[in-house]
Design an enzyme around this catalytic site. Structure first.
Site, PDB file in Angstrom:
ATOM      1  N   HIS A  95      -1.467 -55.162 -31.462  1.00  0.00           N
ATOM      2  CA  HIS A  95      -2.058 -56.538 -32.016  1.00  0.00           C
ATOM      3  C   HIS A  95      -2.245 -57.291 -30.918  1.00  0.00           C
ATOM      4  O   HIS A  95      -1.562 -57.289 -29.925  1.00  0.00           O
ATOM      5  CB  HIS A  95      -1.026 -57.099 -33.081  1.00  0.00           C
ATOM      6  CG  HIS A  95       0.428 -57.844 -32.507  1.00  0.00           C
ATOM      7  ND1 HIS A  95       1.693 -57.743 -32.692  1.00  0.00           N
ATOM      8  CD2 HIS A  95       0.350 -58.950 -31.525  1.00  0.00           C
ATOM      9  CE1 HIS A  95       2.207 -58.442 -32.101  1.00  0.00           C
ATOM     10  NE2 HIS A  95       1.500 -59.203 -31.558  1.00  0.00           N
ATOM     11  N   ASP A 127      -3.103 -68.682 -31.833  1.00  0.00           N
ATOM     12  CA  ASP A 127      -2.523 -68.621 -33.172  1.00  0.00           C
ATOM     13  C   ASP A 127      -1.217 -69.694 -33.256  1.00  0.00           C
ATOM     14  O   ASP A 127      -1.221 -70.410 -32.311  1.00  0.00           O
ATOM     15  CB  ASP A 127      -1.788 -67.240 -33.293  1.00  0.00           C
ATOM     16  CG  ASP A 127      -1.249 -66.739 -32.133  1.00  0.00           C
ATOM     17  OD1 ASP A 127      -0.718 -67.351 -31.279  1.00  0.00           O
ATOM     18  OD2 ASP A 127      -1.233 -65.369 -31.770  1.00  0.00           O
ATOM     19  N   ASN A 153       2.441 -52.825 -31.384  1.00  0.00           N
ATOM     20  CA  ASN A 153       1.633 -52.141 -32.325  1.00  0.00           C
ATOM     21  C   ASN A 153      -0.124 -52.175 -31.928  1.00  0.00           C
ATOM     22  O   ASN A 153      -0.732 -51.854 -32.870  1.00  0.00           O
ATOM     23  CB  ASN A 153       2.228 -52.635 -33.454  1.00  0.00           C
ATOM     24  CG  ASN A 153       1.894 -53.881 -34.003  1.00  0.00           C
ATOM     25  OD1 ASN A 153       1.196 -54.663 -33.044  1.00  0.00           O
ATOM     26  ND2 ASN A 153       2.009 -54.401 -35.167  1.00  0.00           N
TER      27      ASN A 153
END
Length: 243
Positions: A138, A67, A136
């Site tokens: 991800h 990313d 969370n």
């Protein structure tokens, strides 16, 4: 899915680096999927050490990163391009032209995402993908959602992710609100996956992701369906799972 228990962060880093190093030794032209953040730093330090000692040769390796923040140039000291250069690429004998990240400054984001998918395909796919896991669930910047995103795409970062990343910036207002990330489908195409987790604050999500239901509300849970996943974690991160 294999679980490898480490004593602490240092031991986790060494064990994960050993797996990645073995991949490069066995296939010198490996395509490595790489990750950023604080968790992989110990891994990169080990690989740098072994490369400088002549034990690992990265000269034929290609890399593709998970990313990049949208709106940050490669020269920005908070970009992942800068992170990878400073913390890994400049310290090993990899050909910089063989290192790839999403273009955070792309004028046409959709076109750039498609181009990144084509790039990965043209490289022959990812041989080994390194992942961390967010609080969370991800992986990459694939946040909890109604479905699993398939390909590289632009994502709005969750407030919890922005909060977690603010430590890298002067203040929270400077943290980008969007990023380009490989999709879940892209990650799942990797031939092998290594995910790292450390610290008691990851214990809940590790148990939920890898011994709970497979759901896009916990993106990492999809890894339960991959044929070759290794989870390397320390005792605190594995505190709530059954080994």
């Amino acid at each position: 899915m294999r679980f490898i228990l480490a004593k602490d962060y240092e031991d986790m880093s060494k064990k994960a680096a050993t797996i990645i190093g073995a991949q490069v030794i066995l296939k010198p032209s490996s395509v490595l999927g790489l990750a950023t953040g604080s968790s992989p730093l110990g891994i990169y330090k080990k690989l740098i050490q072994w490369c400088k000692a002549g034990a690992i040769d990265f000269s034929k390796v290609c890399s593709v990163n998970l990313d990049e923040y949208r709106g940050l140039s490669a020269e920005d000291d908070q970009s992942y391009n800068y992170y990878m250069s400073e913390n890994f690429f400049h310290e090993i004998n990899i050909d910089k032209s063989n290192t790839h990240l999403p273009d955070g400054m792309a004028k046409d984001g959709e076109k750039a995402c498609v181009a990144y998918e084509v790039l990965i395909e043209n490289l022959g796919g990812i041989d080994m993908q390194l992942l961390g896991i967010g609080h969370n669930g991800h992986i990459g910047f694939n946040e909890p959602a109604e479905d699993f995103p398939v390909i590289t795409h632009c994502v709005d970062l969750a407030e919890s992710t922005i909060e977690a990343n603010k430590r890298f910036f002067t203040n929270i207002d400077q943290v980008p609100k969007q990023a380009y990330t490989m999709g879940i489908g892209t990650i799942m195409k990797a031939k092998k996956i290594v995910l790292i987790a450390t610290g008691e604050d990851k214990a809940d999500i590790v148990a939920k992701a890898f011994q709970g239901d497979v759901t896009p509300q916990v993106p990492a849970s999809i890894l339960q369906l991959h044929s070759d996943v290794t989870i390397v974690g320390d005792e605190k991160a594995f505190a709530k799972i059954k080994l």
